[in-house]
Design a protein around this motif. Structure first.
Motif, PDB file in Angstrom:
ATOM      1  N   HIS A 234       0.885  -1.282   0.110  1.00 39.76           N
ATOM      2  CA  HIS A 234      -0.064  -0.236   0.176  1.00 39.76           C
ATOM      3  C   HIS A 234       0.899   1.091  -0.015  1.00 39.76           C
ATOM      4  CE1 HIS A 234      -4.203  -0.980   0.290  1.00 39.76           C
ATOM      5  NE2 HIS A 234      -3.925  -2.104   0.865  1.00 39.76           N
ATOM      6  N   ASP A 235       1.973   1.190   0.946  1.00 36.84           N
ATOM      7  CA  ASP A 235       3.063   2.489   0.973  1.00 36.84           C
ATOM      8  C   ASP A 235       3.567   2.694  -0.473  1.00 36.84           C
ATOM      9  OD1 ASP A 235       4.073   4.240   2.553  1.00 36.84           O
ATOM     10  OD2 ASP A 235       5.885   3.028   2.202  1.00 36.84           O
ATOM     11  N   VAL A 236       4.018   1.339  -1.089  1.00 36.19           N
ATOM     12  CA  VAL A 236       4.586   1.718  -2.232  1.00 36.19           C
ATOM     13  C   VAL A 236       3.553   2.603  -3.523  1.00 36.19           C
ATOM     14  CG1 VAL A 236       5.561   0.456  -4.466  1.00 36.19           C
ATOM     15  CG2 VAL A 236       6.210  -0.229  -1.958  1.00 36.19           C
ATOM     16  N   VAL A 237       2.479   1.988  -3.341  1.00 39.51           N
ATOM     17  CA  VAL A 237       1.475   2.513  -4.258  1.00 39.51           C
ATOM     18  C   VAL A 237       1.243   4.227  -3.812  1.00 39.51           C
ATOM     19  CG1 VAL A 237      -1.181   2.833  -4.738  1.00 39.51           C
ATOM     20  CG2 VAL A 237       0.023   0.546  -4.526  1.00 39.51           C
ATOM     21  N   ARG A 238       1.296   4.427  -2.654  1.00 42.70           N
ATOM     22  CA  ARG A 238       1.155   5.923  -2.251  1.00 42.70           C
ATOM     23  C   ARG A 238       2.338   6.642  -2.631  1.00 42.70           C
ATOM     24  NH1 ARG A 238       0.669   5.241   3.102  1.00 42.70           N
ATOM     25  NH2 ARG A 238      -0.968   3.438   2.560  1.00 42.70           N
ATOM     26  N   ARG A 239       3.436   6.028  -2.135  1.00 45.31           N
ATOM     27  CA  ARG A 239       4.945   6.739  -2.397  1.00 45.31           C
ATOM     28  C   ARG A 239       5.120   7.113  -4.073  1.00 45.31           C
ATOM     29  NH1 ARG A 239       8.865   3.045   0.659  1.00 45.31           N
ATOM     30  NH2 ARG A 239      10.691   3.723  -0.483  1.00 45.31           N
ATOM     31  N   PHE A 240       4.720   6.405  -4.829  1.00 41.90           N
ATOM     32  CA  PHE A 240       5.084   6.414  -6.181  1.00 41.90           C
ATOM     33  C   PHE A 240       3.733   6.959  -6.990  1.00 41.90           C
ATOM     34  CE2 PHE A 240       8.232   3.678  -4.715  1.00 41.90           C
ATOM     35  CZ  PHE A 240       9.269   4.283  -5.339  1.00 41.90           C
ATOM     36  N   ASP A 241       2.740   7.258  -6.060  1.00 45.98           N
ATOM     37  CA  ASP A 241       1.571   7.907  -6.582  1.00 45.98           C
ATOM     38  C   ASP A 241       0.981   6.915  -7.830  1.00 45.98           C
ATOM     39  OD1 ASP A 241      -0.804   9.555  -6.649  1.00 45.98           O
ATOM     40  OD2 ASP A 241       0.207  11.032  -7.918  1.00 45.98           O
ATOM     41  N   VAL A 242       0.648   5.931  -7.758  1.00 40.76           N
ATOM     42  CA  VAL A 242       0.183   5.077  -8.917  1.00 40.76           C
ATOM     43  C   VAL A 242      -1.227   4.455  -8.658  1.00 40.76           C
ATOM     44  CG1 VAL A 242       2.397   4.183  -9.688  1.00 40.76           C
ATOM     45  CG2 VAL A 242       1.418   2.996  -8.039  1.00 40.76           C
ATOM     46  N   GLY A 243      -1.970   4.879  -7.464  1.00 36.65           N
ATOM     47  CA  GLY A 243      -3.145   4.569  -7.112  1.00 36.65           C
ATOM     48  C   GLY A 243      -4.081   4.797  -8.252  1.00 36.65           C
ATOM     49  N   HIS A 244      -3.778   5.815  -8.850  1.00 31.98           N
ATOM     50  CA  HIS A 244      -4.885   6.244 -10.020  1.00 31.98           C
ATOM     51  C   HIS A 244      -4.750   5.241 -11.343  1.00 31.98           C
ATOM     52  CE1 HIS A 244      -1.323   8.397 -11.007  1.00 31.98           C
ATOM     53  NE2 HIS A 244      -1.710   8.531 -12.174  1.00 31.98           N
ATOM     54  N   LEU A 245      -3.659   4.539 -11.308  1.00 33.03           N
ATOM     55  CA  LEU A 245      -3.424   3.693 -12.324  1.00 33.03           C
ATOM     56  C   LEU A 245      -4.074   2.277 -12.054  1.00 33.03           C
ATOM     57  CD1 LEU A 245       0.373   4.573 -13.240  1.00 33.03           C
ATOM     58  CD2 LEU A 245      -1.806   5.457 -14.345  1.00 33.03           C
ATOM     59  N   ILE A 246      -4.303   2.235 -10.932  1.00 30.33           N
ATOM     60  CA  ILE A 246      -4.948   0.664 -10.512  1.00 30.33           C
ATOM     61  C   ILE A 246      -6.288   0.732 -10.361  1.00 30.33           C
ATOM     62  CG2 ILE A 246      -4.698  -1.037  -8.902  1.00 30.33           C
ATOM     63  CD1 ILE A 246      -1.864   0.054  -8.127  1.00 30.33           C
ATOM     64  N   ARG A 247      -7.097  -0.138 -10.986  1.00 28.49           N
ATOM     65  CA  ARG A 247      -8.315  -0.399 -10.716  1.00 28.49           C
ATOM     66  C   ARG A 247      -8.852  -1.465 -10.186  1.00 28.49           C
ATOM     67  NH1 ARG A 247     -12.021   2.706 -14.237  1.00 28.49           N
ATOM     68  NH2 ARG A 247     -10.464   4.216 -14.652  1.00 28.49           N
ATOM     69  N   CYS A 248      -9.348  -1.337  -8.874  1.00 26.32           N
ATOM     70  CA  CYS A 248      -9.557  -2.597  -8.155  1.00 26.32           C
ATOM     71  C   CYS A 248     -10.990  -3.077  -8.357  1.00 26.32           C
ATOM     72  CB  CYS A 248      -9.462  -2.402  -6.699  1.00 26.32           C
ATOM     73  SG  CYS A 248      -7.799  -2.497  -6.304  1.00 26.32           S
ATOM     74  N   GLY A 249     -11.624  -4.178  -8.110  1.00 29.70           N
ATOM     75  CA  GLY A 249     -12.643  -4.681  -8.437  1.00 29.70           C
ATOM     76  C   GLY A 249     -13.216  -4.908  -9.823  1.00 29.70           C
ATOM     77  N   VAL A 250     -12.048  -4.962 -10.591  1.00 30.26           N
ATOM     78  CA  VAL A 250     -12.301  -5.327 -12.194  1.00 30.26           C
ATOM     79  C   VAL A 250     -11.715  -6.604 -12.583  1.00 30.26           C
ATOM     80  CG1 VAL A 250     -12.200  -4.558 -14.543  1.00 30.26           C
ATOM     81  CG2 VAL A 250     -12.642  -2.836 -12.755  1.00 30.26           C
ATOM     82  N   GLU A 251     -12.398  -7.559 -12.835  1.00 30.61           N
ATOM     83  CA  GLU A 251     -11.741  -8.656 -13.360  1.00 30.61           C
ATOM     84  C   GLU A 251     -11.886  -8.763 -14.903  1.00 30.61           C
ATOM     85  OE1 GLU A 251     -13.877 -12.295 -11.712  1.00 30.61           O
ATOM     86  OE2 GLU A 251     -12.433 -13.617 -12.642  1.00 30.61           O
ATOM     87  N   VAL A 252     -10.508  -9.485 -14.903  1.00 28.09           N
ATOM     88  CA  VAL A 252     -10.332  -9.570 -16.675  1.00 28.09           C
ATOM     89  C   VAL A 252     -10.855 -11.022 -16.751  1.00 28.09           C
ATOM     90  CG1 VAL A 252      -8.543  -9.971 -18.157  1.00 28.09           C
ATOM     91  CG2 VAL A 252      -8.145  -8.038 -16.732  1.00 28.09           C
ATOM     92  N   LEU A 253     -11.872 -10.895 -17.854  1.00 24.31           N
ATOM     93  CA  LEU A 253     -12.525 -12.237 -17.900  1.00 24.31           C
ATOM     94  C   LEU A 253     -11.867 -12.909 -19.352  1.00 24.31           C
ATOM     95  CD1 LEU A 253     -16.125 -10.642 -17.483  1.00 24.31           C
ATOM     96  CD2 LEU A 253     -14.817 -12.008 -15.937  1.00 24.31           C
ATOM     97  N   GLY A 254     -11.288 -12.286 -20.180  1.00 20.74           N
ATOM     98  CA  GLY A 254     -10.832 -13.085 -21.357  1.00 20.74           C
ATOM     99  C   GLY A 254     -10.058 -11.819 -22.213  1.00 20.74           C
ATOM    100  N   ALA A 255      -9.178 -12.621 -23.007  1.00 24.58           N
ATOM    101  CA  ALA A 255      -8.506 -11.353 -23.991  1.00 24.58           C
ATOM    102  C   ALA A 255      -8.025 -12.183 -25.222  1.00 24.58           C
ATOM    103  CB  ALA A 255      -7.215 -10.880 -23.184  1.00 24.58           C
ATOM    104  N   ARG A 256      -8.471 -11.504 -26.388  1.00 22.17           N
ATOM    105  CA  ARG A 256      -8.443 -12.072 -27.734  1.00 22.17           C
ATOM    106  C   ARG A 256      -7.494 -11.213 -28.489  1.00 22.17           C
ATOM    107  NH1 ARG A 256     -11.041 -15.620 -31.188  1.00 22.17           N
ATOM    108  NH2 ARG A 256     -12.364 -16.326 -29.441  1.00 22.17           N
ATOM    109  N   TRP A 257      -6.338 -11.801 -29.068  1.00 22.47           N
ATOM    110  CA  TRP A 257      -5.662 -11.155 -29.928  1.00 22.47           C
ATOM    111  C   TRP A 257      -6.303 -10.525 -31.272  1.00 22.47           C
ATOM    112  CZ3 TRP A 257      -2.014  -7.768 -30.019  1.00 22.47           C
ATOM    113  CH2 TRP A 257      -1.120  -7.406 -31.264  1.00 22.47           C
ATOM    114  N   ASP A 258      -6.540  -9.345 -31.655  1.00 29.93           N
ATOM    115  CA  ASP A 258      -7.218  -9.164 -32.828  1.00 29.93           C
ATOM    116  C   ASP A 258      -6.195  -8.690 -34.060  1.00 29.93           C
ATOM    117  OD1 ASP A 258      -8.492  -7.552 -34.881  1.00 29.93           O
ATOM    118  OD2 ASP A 258      -9.904  -6.538 -33.443  1.00 29.93           O
TER     119      ASP A 258
END
Ligand code: FAD
Lengths: 514, 309
Positions: free
Chosen positions: A95-119
């Protein structure tokens, strides 16, 4: 100041780099990629960051590589209170690393990746998530090799009347005081858990399939003056970190170089056991019959003493069923239980994400790997899956040192690839089959003489076919060298069709002659 | 040098804790099928339930074997030296019998050394329990009094007799003496006391480990009790069919004890003398011990329902 956001704000339509998972890997990626000026988004299915260190909150959970080493090189923490930190402290550190480097806005919690397809037409990853679709130029899998709890095969639990849980899905409200607890497994998690619960539970029965070699952990508090020193003179802490690193690297000699050196570990383990386990019957049950190191060597100062307590029993049998209020062992043994804890580890060789990532040829990663076992080039990229990168990929796991070191090596590789894309002006890169094959042949060749292959055991390092697809057979230094730079001779690169190019954020483009 | 597998006791099918009269918690294991005849095995001084491992392997699924840790031993609760008495052992045996032998059934009870003494004491002090719960007895490698006098750890010529007695008494009971010895001497001392020269290296290693695993306070407490024990007058009360078994090279409870007991029993069914064997018969000759148990089960076991004769 932003903290990881769990809000339902819509995902962007397109990102340059999409990272799956916000453990050590995903957080490290957020920091290093944003520092290098790349557009990065991290998706985390849980509602908090931390991965392993969010999920493994069972009593006694902690790391078994010294905290000074088991942390980011770019974010050292002078305040570790113990040589081997416990889970709450490591989680707080992340948590502290996220705060110190201010990357919280780059992380979206509560979002699951369900699949990925190469187009292939648009040369992007089309990613489906629980919060909508995203296009990504580059997909980074940091979903963790030890993230999906594993239960032993064929154990039926539906008629069990008590409570069942897995160490990696602990229930903080569960009070074990005065309860009869059965712990299934004697691996790295069980050995941390059992001493804690043995003190409060009425009885603890440990179901053991295979015993482990256990050596002292030498856990100690780091005194205040040392912490103050590290805070004021970070170079001192860096030296300590370096010394720990070097000491651990020596163990590679035994694992990879000369498996017979492991006899010394066995002798140490026997002595450790001898000190606290006087009962010859229990000693026989606890003494492994394979070379130390073949399965993970465990460290503990309190496991053997705990097993000698009168309220603790070791049953050297696998579990076959939970019925009514009883746990049934392979030999027909029955033990009454109020609570059953599966300390049975993770699906290390059968990654769930592999089933949901579809490559250029329309096949999933799991399909491709079904015949060959997990294979990648330099543990990072896979033929048929352009622009897909792994953090802790196939054959990058360690038996001896910090996985954060590996993550940082692989981040360097990823960054170099992103830099090359930017400087050389290509958008798509995919490893040549020949390069991937050659690399894996070399890894397997080097693995064939290691303790993991010759030690006479079966372990979670091996896949269903017995192939070791998880471990790195060498020093972490060697892995770092092999992932320092992307060798474009190993790749096929291409530009995306003009209409599909995306406006890049204005960033400094590093020019490099190569 | 790992021990051969049969030294490792089988995993008990179930395990229970039984409270003795004074509240001491006893660890009890049940092996074998639920519907088989019950056999209860009582181990001796400084041993533990696991000591019956080799015999249990041989009995297999033919009997329902109940083994327990005597107070202060194995997984049973530690007790003060003052609670290491023959009557306490009788209390413990009674508690375990009552908790494990099914109503109407009478079990075969086999005791080794101090475990056998407990059974003789039970017969003398609680004949009602004996008649309710026990159908036959095996007294293995035991004596009922004069134990220290007759120990043959060393030759004791006339004038040195008192010295020998003192040394023997201390050597067996003193908690420090054993630990003061260097490991090799400790091991050979224990092997010498408990086994005959015919024992193999596994039996030696195992018996030393078992004895050394006994908590010093327990070893000392029962040593004192054993030195003063006199159950000779209780033997006549053991009026169930009783088989006596002993090694001819037993130094701790020499064969003549067994011969005397056999002669005094109201219902003797045989004296098995095992040539060349030492004190730890369940370890050194598990086959003979298992055979003796089987014979008693076959000839004398009383199952539930068949009772009230
Ligand atoms: C009990 C325990 C102790 C350990 N101790 C050590 C140690 O001492 N030293 C060491 O080097 N290593 C240790 N490890 C290994 C540890 O897993 C790694 O060191 C490291 O934490 C892995 O980080 P990661 O980010 O790759 O994966 P994780 O920490 O597992 O994070 C992966 C994240 O991805 C998320 N995720 C997964 N799938 C999806 C999806 N489809 N969509 C969105 N998010 C997803 C998960 O929720 C999770 O948060 C330990 C592991 C365990 C379980």
């Amino acid at each position: 100041m932003t903290s990881p956001s769990g809000d339902a704000a819509a995902l962007p339509e397109r990102v340059h780099v999409l990272v799956v998972g916000a453990g050590f890997g995903g957080i490290g990626a957020a920091v290093r990629l944003s520092q290098a000026g790349h557009d990065v988004l991290v998706l985390e299915k849980a509602d908090d960051v931390g991965g392993t260190w969010r999920d493994n909150s069972y009593p006694g959970a902690g790391c078994d590589v010294q905290s000074h080493l088991y942390s980011f090189s770019f974010a050292m923490n002078p305040d570790w209170t113990h040589s081997f930190s416990l889970q709450p402290e490591i989680h707080a550190y992340l948590h502290d690393v996220v705060r110190r480097f201010d990357v919280g806005h780059l992380i979206r919690c509560g979002v699951e990746v369900l699949g990925a397809r190469w187009d292939d037409d648009r040369s992007v990853w089309a990613v489906t998530t629980s919060a909508g679709d995203v296009l990504a130029d580059v997909l980074v899998n940091a979903s963790g090799p030890l993230s999906e709890p594993r239960l032993p095969d064929g154990v039926t639990t539906d008629t069990f009347t008590g409570t069942v849980l897995h160490t990696a899905r602990w229930d903080a409200s569960l009070d074990l005081t005065g309860r009869r607890v059965v712990v299934v497994g004697t691996g790295a998690s069980a050995i941390q858990l059992v001493p804690r619960i043995a003190k409060v539970a009425e009885s603890v029965t440990v179901m053991q399939r295979t015993p482990a070699w256990v050596i002292p952990r030498n856990q100690h508090r780091i005194p205040g003056w040392r912490r103050a020193l590290y805070r004021r003179v970070p170079a001192v802490q860096r030296c300590v970190r370096g010394a720990i690193y070097a000491g651990r690297e020596l163990m590679v000699l035994g694992f990879v170089g000369r498996p017979t050196l492991m006899r010394a570990v066995e002798a140490l383990s026997r002595r450790t056991m001898g000190k606290s386990v006087t009962d010859p019957h229990l000693r026989a049950v606890l003494t492994p019959r394979y070379r130390a190191g073949c399965k993970r060597i465990l460290i503990s100062d309190d496991f053997y003493p705990a097993l000698s307590r009168p309220n603790v029993e070791v049953v050297p049998q696998a579990v076959t069923a939970l019925e009514g209020d009883e746990v049934v062992g392979a030999g027909g043994t029955r033990r009454t239980a109020d609570v059953v804890v599966f300390a049975t580890g993770f699906e290390a060789t059968d990654l769930p994400v592999a089933r949901h990532v579809v490559g250029r040829a329309g096949r999933t990663l799991a399909d491709v790997w079904a015949g060959t076992g997990m294979q990648a080039l330099r543990g990072s990229t896979v033929t048929g899956f352009p622009n897909l990168f792994f953090l802790i990929g196939p054959n990058t796991g360690l038996g001896h040192s910090s996985m954060v070191h590996v993550i940082e090596s692989q981040l360097a590789y990823l960054l170099d690839a992103l830099d090359l894309m930017r400087s050389r002006g290509f958008d798509v890169m995919e490893p040549e089959q020949s390069a991937q094959d050659a690399w894996n042949a070399d890894v397997q060749q080097r693995l064939s003489t290691t303790i993991w292959a010759t030690g006479g055991c079966s372990s979670w390092y091996q896949d269903a076919q017995g192939r070791i697809s998880t471990l790195w057979p060498g020093t972490t230094w060697r892995l770092r060298r092999q992932t320092r730079r992307v060798d474009l001779a190993e790749y096929r690169t291409a530009r995306r069709a003009a209409g599909m190019r995306q406006g890049r954020p204005a960033t400094v483009v590093t020019q490099r002659g190569r | 040098m790992p021990l051969p597998d049969d030294f490792l006791p089988p995993v008990p099918r179930t395990r229970l804790t039984v409270l003795s009269a004074d509240g001491t918690r006893l660890s009890v294991e049940v092996h074998g099928p639920d519907d088989a005849p019950t056999v209860l095995l009582g181990h001796g001084w400084t041993c533990s339930a696991g000591f019956w491992g080799r015999v249990l392997h041989r009995l297999g699924d033919d009997v329902r074997a109940v083994v327990y840790d005597q107070r202060g031993h194995g997984r049973s609760e530690l007790v003060a030296p003052s609670a290491c008495t023959a009557t306490a052992l009788v209390d413990d045996l009674e508690a375990v019998l009552r908790a494990t032998v099914r109503a109407g059934e009478r079990a075969v009870v086999a005791g080794h050394s101090m475990g056998a003494m407990a059974l003789v004491a039970l017969a003398g002090e609680r004949p009602d329990v004996l008649h309710e719960k026990v159908c036959a007895a095996l007294l293995a490698s035991t004596g009922v009094g004069g134990l220290v006098e007759e120990v043959r750890l060393m030759p004791h010529p006339g004038p040195l007799r008192t010295v020998a007695r003192a040394v023997t008494e201390r050597g067996m009971g003193d908690t420090r003496l054993l630990t003061l010895l260097p490991p090799w001497a400790r091991r050979s001392a224990i092997s010498h006391m408990t086994l005959s020269p015919a024992a193999d290296r596994h039996q030696r290693a195992y018996c030393t480990d078992v004895v050394l695993a006994c908590p010093p306070q327990t070893r000392a407490g029962f040593a004192r009790m054993l030195a003063d024990l006199d159950l000779g007058h209780h033997v006549v009360a053991l009026d169930v069919p009783t088989l006596v078994l002993c090694g001819t090279e037993d130094r701790l409870t020499p064969l003549r004890h067994s011969r005397r007991i056999d002669a005094a029993l109201p219902h003797p069914v045989g004296l098995v003398e095992l040539p060349g064997i030492g004190h730890m018969t369940p370890v050194q000759t598990p086959d003979a011990v298992a055979d003796a148990v089987r014979r008693l089960v076959r000839d004398h076991h009383v199952s539930a329902g068949a009772a009230t004769a």
